[in-house]
Write an enzyme that holds these catalytic residues in place. Structure first.
Site, short mmCIF file in Angstrom:
data_model
loop_
_atom_site.label_atom_id
_atom_site.label_comp_id
_atom_site.label_asym_id
_atom_site.label_seq_id
_atom_site.Cartn_x
_atom_site.Cartn_y
_atom_site.Cartn_z
N GLU A 94 16.90 -7.41 15.08
CA GLU A 94 17.85 -7.34 15.98
C GLU A 94 17.48 -7.05 17.26
O GLU A 94 16.69 -6.05 17.20
CB GLU A 94 18.93 -6.66 15.68
CG GLU A 94 20.33 -6.86 14.30
CD GLU A 94 21.05 -5.43 13.83
OE1 GLU A 94 20.54 -5.58 12.27
OE2 GLU A 94 20.89 -4.71 15.13
N GLU A 120 21.31 -5.96 7.55
CA GLU A 120 20.40 -5.11 7.83
C GLU A 120 19.95 -5.56 6.63
O GLU A 120 18.72 -5.85 5.79
CB GLU A 120 20.13 -3.90 7.69
CG GLU A 120 19.98 -3.38 8.88
CD GLU A 120 21.14 -3.03 9.97
OE1 GLU A 120 22.19 -3.53 9.78
OE2 GLU A 120 21.22 -3.15 11.24
N PHE A 125 17.26 1.42 14.89
CA PHE A 125 16.72 2.64 14.30
C PHE A 125 16.98 2.49 12.77
O PHE A 125 17.49 2.34 12.03
CB PHE A 125 18.60 2.93 14.58
CG PHE A 125 18.40 3.10 16.31
CD1 PHE A 125 19.31 2.77 17.12
CD2 PHE A 125 17.62 5.01 16.67
CE1 PHE A 125 18.75 3.15 18.16
CE2 PHE A 125 17.21 5.44 17.92
CZ PHE A 125 18.07 4.00 18.67
N ASP A 179 17.90 5.03 11.10
CA ASP A 179 18.64 4.98 10.43
C ASP A 179 19.34 4.13 9.69
O ASP A 179 20.45 4.25 8.26
CB ASP A 179 19.68 5.52 11.53
CG ASP A 179 19.32 7.14 11.88
OD1 ASP A 179 17.71 6.44 13.22
OD2 ASP A 179 19.91 7.89 11.94
N ILE A 221 18.40 1.49 7.90
CA ILE A 221 17.64 0.90 6.96
C ILE A 221 18.16 1.60 5.44
O ILE A 221 18.19 0.68 4.22
CB ILE A 221 16.57 1.93 6.50
CG1 ILE A 221 15.06 0.96 5.67
CG2 ILE A 221 16.05 3.15 6.50
CD1 ILE A 221 13.78 1.36 5.98
N HIS A 266 20.89 8.10 14.50
CA HIS A 266 20.42 7.90 15.38
C HIS A 266 18.35 8.77 15.52
O HIS A 266 17.60 8.91 16.74
CB HIS A 266 20.05 7.75 16.62
CG HIS A 266 21.53 6.46 17.36
ND1 HIS A 266 22.70 6.95 16.74
CD2 HIS A 266 20.93 5.41 17.15
CE1 HIS A 266 23.30 5.62 16.99
NE2 HIS A 266 22.35 4.45 17.41
#
Lengths: 325, 353, 355
Positions: A29, A60, A83, A85, A87, A127
């Site tokens: 992104e 994602e 970020f 996070d 994932i 984050h």
């Protein structure tokens, strides 16, 4: 001479690999037109074009899934999680598809999934995460976490060239705070090898990521105030772990302190303590101690985040306790 | 080797201008049957939304805000118009650009300032920032940073309400970018199959960070996704607070009468960057300018004056009163304490206070 | 039996709309050789699956579960005819089949004995005992192995197509899934990604109307899976999945669109799952009348009758084909039963590239 920041080192590493190997491309992104939320991919769209720097929808799972598909077709994709996070949105694709593909039917998935991890920037619970252990726990993946600009460049290159899926965890706190002079020639840093950052015989601190710098500062204090010489080992690679380096530090000093920003339970310190216990117990002069974040989400407000994060002070307390054995 | 390798940064080249969304055709505002009093309440909330965010922005520039700041400039009519159309007991889940909906529900500005300043008396006690908090007493469920997750959550909340025999609609928001997420799909599909009273307000504000809508999906209007899930859908001008209000009422009524979910696309534009630090250089200036002419608050104020509901003087005195109120709240928040460090360990589990 | 929300149960073939595609190019009808090939593979699949489900499984020779696609063969076969092969890396298409697509594996060149060895957990199965039943893949046969998490293969198939676009070829990525998988977030993200990037994917949805015990009316509110297509801005079609001619034509058109660079299509083929979810499931939740209704629409007799009417085959030719198939399968089963199990140490192999 020009000093290169940690974030610029990552950018250079990706750029050089894209020049070197047509199969390498980036998707994620805001990576194209915007150059990435942290500018890791700045300039790449202009240089390499739309087919190799792909601005994706907010997806994602599809980002990682598409990376897997492209890898099966011979490409070398680098999937960015804006970020790290996020994932978690791609957890299934990573742990069930990418990680198990070679084992099940012999098809390797040479992808890199990278993104900024870690706290200390008032990012709050979503984050600031350190999600490494979900993936260290998954056979078939590799997980790396560079702490220096040199390693950031060398490890991203190694990750891209690796035949297996690699989770590459950048620490956002280090992005612009760390700089060093980098070699002009091409180089990689091997995955699975730790680096001794400081030598000592009295105790050893094993750590990775942003905590390396806290550990080094603590080592300075210990030397000045108590004449203690601390061996500081930067793990760099969490899966595979450099077992030899870990055992060697334990044998050399007999006193090991593991420091990580990740939360305590299920963090890699437990794994390291188990390995040391199993293999070199006789060499120990004291228990393997650990300094970690507590078992909570990463809080947002500064006093809470400060309480949460390990730091030089907390490392010193544990080190002094260990040294006293 | 390229210039980059030598450590020189090339200046960003001229970007292809994105095909950025032009505003929809301009239609006059039409009162869907609201009283003067109701119209003035909406106006006050719109102004309060705008002014509170201006205050937050000022605090950000002074370095006082902890973490990031996300603006809803130009989109206030969506938050206020939709929230105002709900019954007080209806479930509301705001996203990051929906401060206006919280204000409509009666969340005090002080609570919001405390959140952004990370203070002890904020709704999360400093544990999380921005609008990431719940207020179940006001039927509010708060978001997390992962986009799309609120949709299945609100589907479940609506299901529970129905199972308990409660007549409650569930409304939440998603950006056009968030409609690309798997959770959007699973949540909306589930709400459709269970025929739940979910109102999903899709704020199509043209950009998801730097990603323009045409890189996010290949349909012209997200209202096309309604029939693709078997649910009703509508697309309205998100700068027209009365259109948003009216469409939300219709959607809520549909849900209440067993007609299932509605996907309500509200078209507006994100007139500031993704967050305060982003100057949105990637958005063509002409697009921003076109939307600035469609300011939702200016449009509404003109309507109020033209319809004789208020004079310009009345509207300015509302602003003045709001300015004092907001300043007071901001000062109170700035003066209030941070949480004690040990609070970090509390409330991980039940019984862990 | 009505679904709990009052809507009627499975649709008959009469309810299916064959939505005309937007392009006017017709795909050339299959020639005689193609027709015979399709018949052969439909019958081979039916028999092979019968052997696995009704014989070997009951004899306790199968490791783990059995998932067959009885009654749905026309979809796999009609579609697989369009998978381009034999020209190498920059020519050959790629296919991501699902567990009801046995025929795709066979048509891509995986011999029955390897599939049997796979189902029996032997060292010479496609995954060498590492995974079971239909979780097979082999890039040499241009097959991507799916995983149990249905829907995950959709973004992967899109990623394969992304690379075709990056290389500027006219290769196509074929992706098979059931109607249940379309409820998953990964499905949505993958289709949307393919749509916005205009990728050469043919999305083949086998709507056999049941996902385990979940009837399609509890899976989605739209009447047709193809109704989802309009939300992505891609063409969507619904076709009788038991008419192999119709399947062949629809997939041919979608593949041609993809090769021309016009992006992905969502094709729904309506059929019926003539078995339980797996061999251990007796599908007691499906009304018997529905099985009877769809038995009468069995794609294989239907196709045979069409070929008999055209005089492409006669009774003798059919019997000859059947006995040839049975002989092949006798040999394949015998071979597979003799295959060794993998060495226990193999458990540790191939986690990574270097072992």
């Amino acid at each position: 001479m020009a000093l290169t920041t940690y974030v610029e080192a990552i950018r250079q590493g990706i750029w050089e690999e894209m020049e070197r190997d047509d199969r390498v491309f980036v998707l994620g992104e805001d990576v194209g037109v915007y150059g990435g939320a942290f500018k890791v991919t700045e300039g790449m769209l202009d240089r390499f074009g739309e087919m190799r720097v792909i601005d994706t929808p907010i997806s994602e799972s599809a980002i990682v899934g598409a990376a897997i598909g492209a890898a099966l077709m011979g490409m070398r994709p680098i999937a960015e999680m804006q970020f790290i996070d996020f994932i978690s949105c791609a957890f299934d694709q990573i742990t069930n598809f990418a990680a198990k593909n070679r084992y099940r039917w012999g098809a390797g998935v040479p992808i890199v999934i990278r993104g900024p991890s870690g706290g200390g920037v008032h990012g709050g619970p979503f984050h600031s995460q350190n999600p490494e252990m979900y993936f260290v726990h998954t056979p078939g993946l590799k997980v790396v976490a560079p702490a220096t600009a040199y390693d950031a460049k060398g490890l991203i290159k190694a990750a891209i060239r690796d035949e297996d899926p690699v989770i590459y965890l950048e620490h956002k706190y280090l992005y612009r705070r760390i700089k060093e002079e980098l070699p002009k020639e091409d180089y990689t840093v091997p995955i699975g090898r730790a680096a001794v950052r400081r030598e000592g015989r009295d105790l050893a601190i094993l750590t990775y990521g942003a905590m390396l710098y806290q550990a080094l500062e603590a080592a300075d204090v210990l030397a000045r105030e108590a004449g203690l010489q601390t061996e500081v080992v930067d793990l760099r690679s969490l899966l595979p772990l450099d077992k030899d380096a870990i055992l060697s530090a334990a044998k050399k000093t007999g006193k090991v302190l593991v420091v990580h920003e990740d939360t305590r339970t299920g963090g890699i310190a437990g794994e390291i303590a188990a390995i040391i216990n199993e293999e070199v117990f006789e060499y120990l002069d004291g228990p393997v101690l650990r300094v970690t974040a507590p078992d909570t989400p990463v809080p947002y407000s500064p006093p809470l985040e400060e309480f949460f994060l390990p730091n030089k002070q907390k490392i010193l307390e544990a080190a002094r306790r260990l040294a006293a054995y | 080797m390229s210039a980059v390798h030598k450590g020189q940064r090339r200046a960003p080249a001229k970007r292809r201008p994105a095909a950025g969304a032009q505003p929809p055709p301009l239609e006059p505002l039409r009162n869907p049957g609201l009283t003067r009093e109701q119209l003035l309440v909406m106006h006050r909330r719109l102004r309060q939304n705008r002014m509170l965010e201006e205050k937050l922005s000022a605090l950000y520039r002074q370095g006082k805000i902890v973490g990031g700041l996300y603006s809803s400039l130009g989109q206030e009519a969506i938050s206020v118009g939709s929230a105002y159309a709900l019954a007080p007991g209806d479930l509301l889940a705001p996203m990051i650009r929906n401060i206006g909906s919280l204000l409509v529900r009666g969340v005090p500005p002080l609570s919001l300032f405390l959140q952004f300043l990370a203070r002890r008396d904020a709704p999360t006690g400093g544990k999380d920032g921005t609008l990431h908090f719940d207020d179940l007493g006001r039927s509010i469920i708060g978001p997390i940073s992962v986009l799309g997750t609120l949709i299945p959550v609100m589907t479940g909340a609506a299901l529970a309400a129905r199972n308990r025999g409660e007549d409650r609609v569930a409304l939440t928001y998603i950006g056009e970018g968030g409609t690309s997420t798997g959770d959007f799909h699973e949540g909306l599909n589930l709400a459709a199959v269970l025929n739940l009273p979910l109102v999903l307000v899709v704020e199509n504000n043209g950009y998801a960070y730097s990603t323009p809508a045409h890189r996010q999906f290949a349909v012209a209007s997200l209202a096309a996704r309604g029939p693709a899930y078997g649910v009703a859908s509508e697309s309205v001008d998100g700068t027209d607070v009365l259109a948003v209000y009216g469409a939300t009422r219709r959607a809520a009524e549909r849900g209440r009468s067993g007609g299932g979910p509605t996907l309500l696309e509200c078209r507006a534009f994100r007139r500031r960057g993704h967050a305060e630090h982003d100057d949105m250089w990637y958005v063509p200036k002409e697009i921003v300018a076109a939307w600035e002419k469609r300011d939702p608050i200016d449009r509404f104020e003109t309507f109020l004056v033209d319809e004789g509901h208020a004079t310009r003087k009345d509207l300015r005195s509302v602003e003045a009163a709001l300015a004092d109120e907001l300043e007071e709240a901001a000062q109170a928040a700035l003066a209030s304490p941070y949480p004690a460090p040990e609070e970090t360990l509390k409330d991980v589990y039940a019984g862990n206070e | 039996m009505l679904a709990k929300n009052g809507r009627t149960g499975a649709r008959g073939a009469e309810d299916v709309r064959a939505v005309a595609a937007r392009d006017t190019d017709a795909v050339p009808a299959p020639d005689d050789a193609a027709l015979l090939k399709m018949l052969y593979y439909m019958k081979l699949t039916r028999s092979l699956e019968f052997r696995i489900e009704k014989r070997l499984y009951r004899q306790g020779k199968i490791v783990g579960g059995v998932y067959v696609g009885r009654g749905q063969e026309a979809i796999s076969v009609g579609a697989a005819m369009h998978i381009r092969r034999g020209g190498g890396e920059t020519f050959d298409d790629i296919v991501s089949p699902s567990h009801r697509d046995m025929a795709v594996f066979l048509m891509q060149g995986v011999p029955p004995e390897r599939i049997l060895a796979q189902y029996m957990g032997r060292a010479t199965g496609l995954t060498r005992g590492k995974d079971g039943n239909m979780h097979m893949g082999d890039l040499r046969h241009r097959l991507v192995a799916f995983i149990s998490h249905l829907g995950d293969s959709i973004p992967v198939a899109a990623g394969c197509a992304l690379t075709f676009r990056q290389h500027g070829t006219d290769q196509v990525s074929f992706c098979f899934f059931g109607e249940g998988a379309t409820s998953r977030g990964d499905w949505h993200e993958g289709v949307n990604f393919a749509a916005v990037q205009r990728l050469p994917v043919v999305f083949v949805c086998n709507n056999n109307q049941y996902a385990y015990s979940t009837h399609v009316t509890r899976q989605m509110r739209v009447k047709c899976v193809s109704d989802r297509a309009s939300g992505y801005g891609i063409p969507g079609e619904s076709t009788d999945g038991n008419d192999v001619f119709a399947v062949y034509a629809a997939v041919g058109r979608a593949a041609a669109r993809a090769r021309r660079g016009e992006g992905p299509s969502l094709l729904e083929f309506v059929t019926f799952r003539m078995t339980g979810h797996s061999a251990h499931d007796d599908a007691g939740y499906v009304p018997k009348a529905q099985f009877e209704e769809w038995e009468r629409k069995d794609p294989i007799p239907r196709f045979q009758e069409a070929l008999l009417r055209r005089r492409l085959v006669d009774g003798a030719a059919l019997r000859e084909m059947e006995s040839r198939i049975e002989a092949e399968l006798d040999e394949a089963v015998a071979w597979a039963e003799k295959q060794p199990f993998p060495d226990p140490q193999e458990c540790l192999s191939d986690v990574y590239h270097d072992g």
